[in-house]
Design an enzyme around this catalytic site. Structure first.
Site, PDB file in Angstrom:
ATOM      1  N   ASP A  52       0.826  -1.216   0.000  1.00  0.00           N
ATOM      2  CA  ASP A  52       0.000   0.000   0.000  1.00  0.00           C
ATOM      3  C   ASP A  52       0.855   1.259   0.000  1.00  0.00           C
ATOM      4  O   ASP A  52       0.686   2.146  -0.842  1.00  0.00           O
ATOM      5  CB  ASP A  52      -0.906   0.026   1.241  1.00  0.00           C
ATOM      6  N   THR A 149      -7.182  -5.092   0.225  1.00  0.00           N
ATOM      7  CA  THR A 149      -5.987  -5.508   0.948  1.00  0.00           C
ATOM      8  C   THR A 149      -6.149  -6.882   1.584  1.00  0.00           C
ATOM      9  O   THR A 149      -5.196  -7.658   1.634  1.00  0.00           O
ATOM     10  CB  THR A 149      -5.625  -4.462   2.033  1.00  0.00           C
TER      11      THR A 149
END
Length: 377
Positions: A52, A149
């Protein structure tokens, strides 16, 4: 047509997302083979990975290099709070290392690498400068560095999503799907054998980047590259189109995996009422939009529970992709989604409906109006 107007922006965005997908794939492979804890948690308890922060830093740096930093507006999901904690020094070091290793490979994608490796302050600045609120005026890049995620951590579906908003309208959408095959049965393959896909990147033509521009009436797909295939992916661009299926009994229906922000029971009741007979595919991330744009699925429905607000980075790139591939995306009341009002899809009516065609879409919207008052939402 916006394709010509934003040709340079689209070209750079596609190359940057290819590079970001390569970064994600390497981090995910290290997640399989390493004992190192690749993830932590944000204040809202959702997992954040090295990917990320690294993708956000890399994309921010690249856009700044190509379009100048002075008036560049980027909205993205992550900040630097966790990375700046005293006990996060090892995590920060790993992020900086990952960013620089990625940037070293930029020439493979027709992009420039920095003259020297970025240092810690430069990486932190690149992440933290993605703090735009977008809006109705000007150009704003919208980035979700790793959408889905949980899917990423579970070796399942996830996406890198990059969009450009110009005066309140999404004009470019790029969606990188590292675990989604270009094959026609890509969604079936993805749902049945994710671990094979992660461990064998070349297997089944795995991984793709989809992209479009507003008003083009077309959307395209390219394979992710691997090994020494420099620029070979440019020669393998394919046009994608939504499915022609309009019989609900034959339609494939996607919905989010997570129950926290999606009402599966109402969606199931609605599916039954309009004649959907197949079991829903529960898919992480904007890959649901990719599946519709590519013709692997016909419907995506999401009904958030009261109090949940949809963020624009979770939808902007995917919505434009479906629209230009011939599909329809609205809120549950049949209204166009508004990406001009900041971080959230303000004014959203009950939920989001994406369909391969108007017939299916109309049936679902009509069923929503007929059954909403009896729902628990």
């Amino acid at each position: 047509m916006e394709t010509e107007k934003f040709r340079q922006e689209l070209d750079i965005a596609v190359r940057v997302v290819h590079l970001a997908c390569s970064l994600c794939r390497k981090v995910q492979q290290s997640l399989v083979s390493s004992r190192y804890d690749q993830s932590t948690s944000k204040d809202d308890d959702s997992p954040v990975t090295i990917a990320d922060w690294s993708v956000q830093a890399m994309v921010s740096w690249m856009l700044s290099e190509h379009f100048g930093s002075q008036n560049l507006s980027i909205m993205a999901e992550e900040d630097t709070k966790t990375l700046l904690k005293p006990d996060s020094s090892d995590l920060l070091t790993t992020v900086v290392k990952t960013v620089n290793e990625c940037l070293d490979e930029a020439p493979k994608y027709g992009l420039k690498s920095p003259l020297k490796a970025l240092d810690v302050p430069q990486v932190l600045h690149a992440i933290s400068r993605c703090n735009s609120n977008a809006g109705t005026v000007g150009r704003h890049w919208i980035l979700d560095p790793v959408d889905g995620t949980l899917g990423f951590l579970r070796l399942d579906q996830y996406a890198v999503a990059l969009a450009l908003i110009d005066n309140g309208q999404v004009v470019i959408g790029v969606l990188g799907c590292p675990n989604y095959s270009m094959r026609k049965d890509g969604m079936k393959l993805a749902m049945s054998n994710n671990s094979l896909l992660v461990n064998n990147p070349s297997e089944n033509n795995k991984g793709c980047v989809m992209f479009t521009a507003r008003g083009s009436g077309k959307a395209w797909m390219q394979p992710m590259i691997g090994g020494d295939e420099e620029f070979e992916w440019l020669k393998r661009t394919e046009q994608i189109r939504v499915s022609s299926i309009n019989d609900p009994a034959q339609a494939t229906f996607c919905e989010p995996v997570e129950r926290a922000n999606s009402n599966h029971s109402f969606a199931a009741e609605l599916a039954h009422s309009v004649g959907l007979r197949k079991q829903p595919l529960r898919v992480y991330s904007m890959v649901k939009y990719a599946a519709i744009a590519k013709g692997d699925a016909e419907i995506f429905m999401k009904f958030a529970r009261v109090g949940y607000k949809e963020k624009i980075w979770d939808h902007a790139a995917g919505v434009l992709l479906v629209h230009e591939a011939g599909g329809v995306v609205t809120d549950a009341g049949g209204r166009q989604l508004d990406f001009s009002r900041g971080v959230y899809l303000e004014g959203l009516d009950r939920g989001i409906i994406a369909c391969s065609g108007a017939d299916l879409h109309n049936k679902i919207v009509n069923a929503i109006f007929a059954s909403w008052d009896s729902s628990s939402l």
